[in-house]
Design an enzyme around this catalytic site. Structure first.
Site, mmCIF file in Angstrom:
data_model
loop_
_atom_site.group_PDB
_atom_site.id
_atom_site.type_symbol
_atom_site.label_atom_id
_atom_site.label_comp_id
_atom_site.label_asym_id
_atom_site.label_seq_id
_atom_site.Cartn_x
_atom_site.Cartn_y
_atom_site.Cartn_z
ATOM 1 N N MET A 1 7.222 -9.654 -5.423
ATOM 2 C CA MET A 1 6.993 -9.085 -4.091
ATOM 3 C C MET A 1 8.217 -9.351 -3.233
ATOM 4 S SD MET A 1 2.989 -10.141 -3.536
ATOM 5 C CE MET A 1 3.094 -11.597 -4.610
ATOM 6 N N CYS B 1 9.456 -0.077 -7.211
ATOM 7 C CA CYS B 1 9.647 -0.395 -5.791
ATOM 8 C C CYS B 1 9.598 0.873 -4.949
ATOM 9 C CB CYS B 1 10.982 -1.106 -5.582
ATOM 10 S SG CYS B 1 11.297 -1.521 -3.853
ATOM 11 N N LYS C 1 8.158 -2.592 -15.232
ATOM 12 C CA LYS C 1 7.067 -2.393 -14.275
ATOM 13 C C LYS C 1 7.234 -1.022 -13.632
ATOM 14 C CE LYS C 1 4.488 -4.841 -10.661
ATOM 15 N NZ LYS C 1 4.415 -3.957 -9.492
ATOM 16 N N GLY D 1 -2.685 -3.982 -9.132
ATOM 17 C CA GLY D 1 -3.031 -3.213 -7.940
ATOM 18 C C GLY D 1 -4.424 -3.455 -7.427
ATOM 19 N N GLU D 2 -4.517 -3.950 -6.191
ATOM 20 C CA GLU D 2 -5.778 -4.030 -5.442
ATOM 21 C C GLU D 2 -6.783 -5.008 -6.046
ATOM 22 O OE1 GLU D 2 -6.719 -2.778 -1.680
ATOM 23 O OE2 GLU D 2 -4.933 -2.304 -2.858
ATOM 24 N N GLY E 1 -0.766 -9.509 -6.919
ATOM 25 C CA GLY E 1 0.268 -9.631 -5.911
ATOM 26 C C GLY E 1 -0.268 -10.152 -4.601
ATOM 27 N N ARG E 2 -0.509 -9.230 -3.646
ATOM 28 C CA ARG E 2 -0.900 -9.645 -2.299
ATOM 29 C C ARG E 2 -2.199 -10.438 -2.273
ATOM 30 N NH1 ARG E 2 -1.572 -4.439 0.593
ATOM 31 N NH2 ARG E 2 -2.170 -3.786 -1.517
#
Length: 332
Positions: free
Chosen positions: A9, A99, A140, A201-202, A224-225
């Site tokens: 990230m 990205c 990725k 993702g998510e 990730g987040r």
């Protein structure tokens, strides 16, 4: 056993946050922020600045393997830089074709390369040929730039070029980070290639993780987040997989917050030793901004820290909330 990875990230999951998050436990590997390749063969210090873990056998201090990510669009330059990086013995080399940042995409890098499957093949092939077979080369990607017309073609090109595994972020470049993530498209990619595919993702909860695996059919997941917002997410997923817990409803976060406070202090300390003090308040605000999505305590702390601009002001606010940190003067 399913593996869980921390996603790269840019501007967020740097070496300091990687260090702190992997101390919590549960990660099988992490990928660095990208090293931008443009116009020259980079010196060793550039790779070591972004991935200081290279000086620790390519592992975080908690022992988690660290893969270094490269971003660029020129096959020869990417190969030459990968060869230079390989001499530093990374746990692996990952290639960024996902990205969505405009500053990257304007120069034809990142997700914009998904318009050109043939170039993807040439980049991966050149990198694969330039590094020892003992160093894994992975990639990725997103689902595409604006749509999914070339998704499978891109995945096949990356496989043909020599990537040994593939992470698929289940959104297009245009979709950025807006929900939902299209996990069903990861399943299409997985069914089209013979190399392992990692879903991304998510994923914000153990329930999201389970749904992601069920829909994508992937064994392994990259987070990730969701991991930044909840540093204990991966550990809770692993515990659930091992049958150690059976969560019903929302977990009690109070004990997690008590465990997190020393990690916030360590995050602060490590940044003070790495960058100019005037930049440190912004980094603690960035992480607290993500944590407030999970912890009510972080919401109130963020509100007070947000208006503080000096190191000593932030230290005072953190101390009032029981986060014991040192000021710049105490550390110097």
């Amino acid at each position: 056993m399913s593996k869980l990875f921390l996603a790269p990230m840019e501007g967020l999951a740097d070496c300091v946050l990687r260090d702190v998050l992997t101390r919590v436990g549960g990660y099988d590997g992490v990928v660095t922020e990208f090293v931008r390749v443009s116009g020259s063969v980079l010196p060793n210090r550039t790779f070591q600045r972004i991935a200081p873990e290279l000086n620790n056998a390519s592992r975080t201090r908690a022992g988690t393997p660290v893969v270094v990510q490269l971003l660029g669009s020129d096959p020869e330059l990417m190969a030459a830089n990968a060869e230079r990086l390989a001499a530093l013995a990374p746990a692996g080399i990952d290639l960024n074709f996902g990205c969505p940042a405009p500053t990257v995409n304007r120069h034809g890098g990142g997700a914009m390369l998904l318009e050109e499957p043939e170039r993807l093949f040439r980049i991966v092939s050149a990198v694969r040929q330039s590094v020892p077979a003992t160093i894994p080369v992975t990639a990725k990607m997103r689902l595409g730039v604006r749509d999914t017309q070339k998704t499978v073609a891109c995945a096949l090109a990356l496989e043909a070029g020599g990537a040994v595994s593939l992470v698929v972020h289940a959104r297009t470049k245009v979709e950025g980070y807006k929900p939902p993530a299209h996990w069903e498209w990861i399943a299409r990619v997985r069914e089209s290639v013979s190399i392992p595919v990692v879903a991304n993702g998510e994923v914000w909860s153990p329930e999201d993780y389970e749904r992601c695996r069920a829909v994508s059919g992937c064994r392994d997941v990259m987070i990730g987040r969701g991991a930044v917002a909840d540093p204990f997410l991966v550990r809770r997923i692993k515990a659930k997989l091992a049958g150690e817990v059976s969560e019903v409803g929302e977990p009690d976060r109070r004990d997690d917050w008590l465990e997190l406070k020393p990690l916030l202090a360590e995050f602060w300390r490590l940044f003070l030793g790495r960058v100019e003090p005037r930049y440190v308040p912004g980094r603690i605000k960035l992480w607290l901004g993500a944590l407030r999505n999970t912890f009510p305590e972080a919401e109130s702390l963020y509100g007070e820290v947000r208006t503080a601009h000096k190191v000593d002001d932030v230290v005072r606010v953190l101390g009032l909330h029981g986060v014991v940190v040192s000021s710049e003067r105490e550390l110097s």
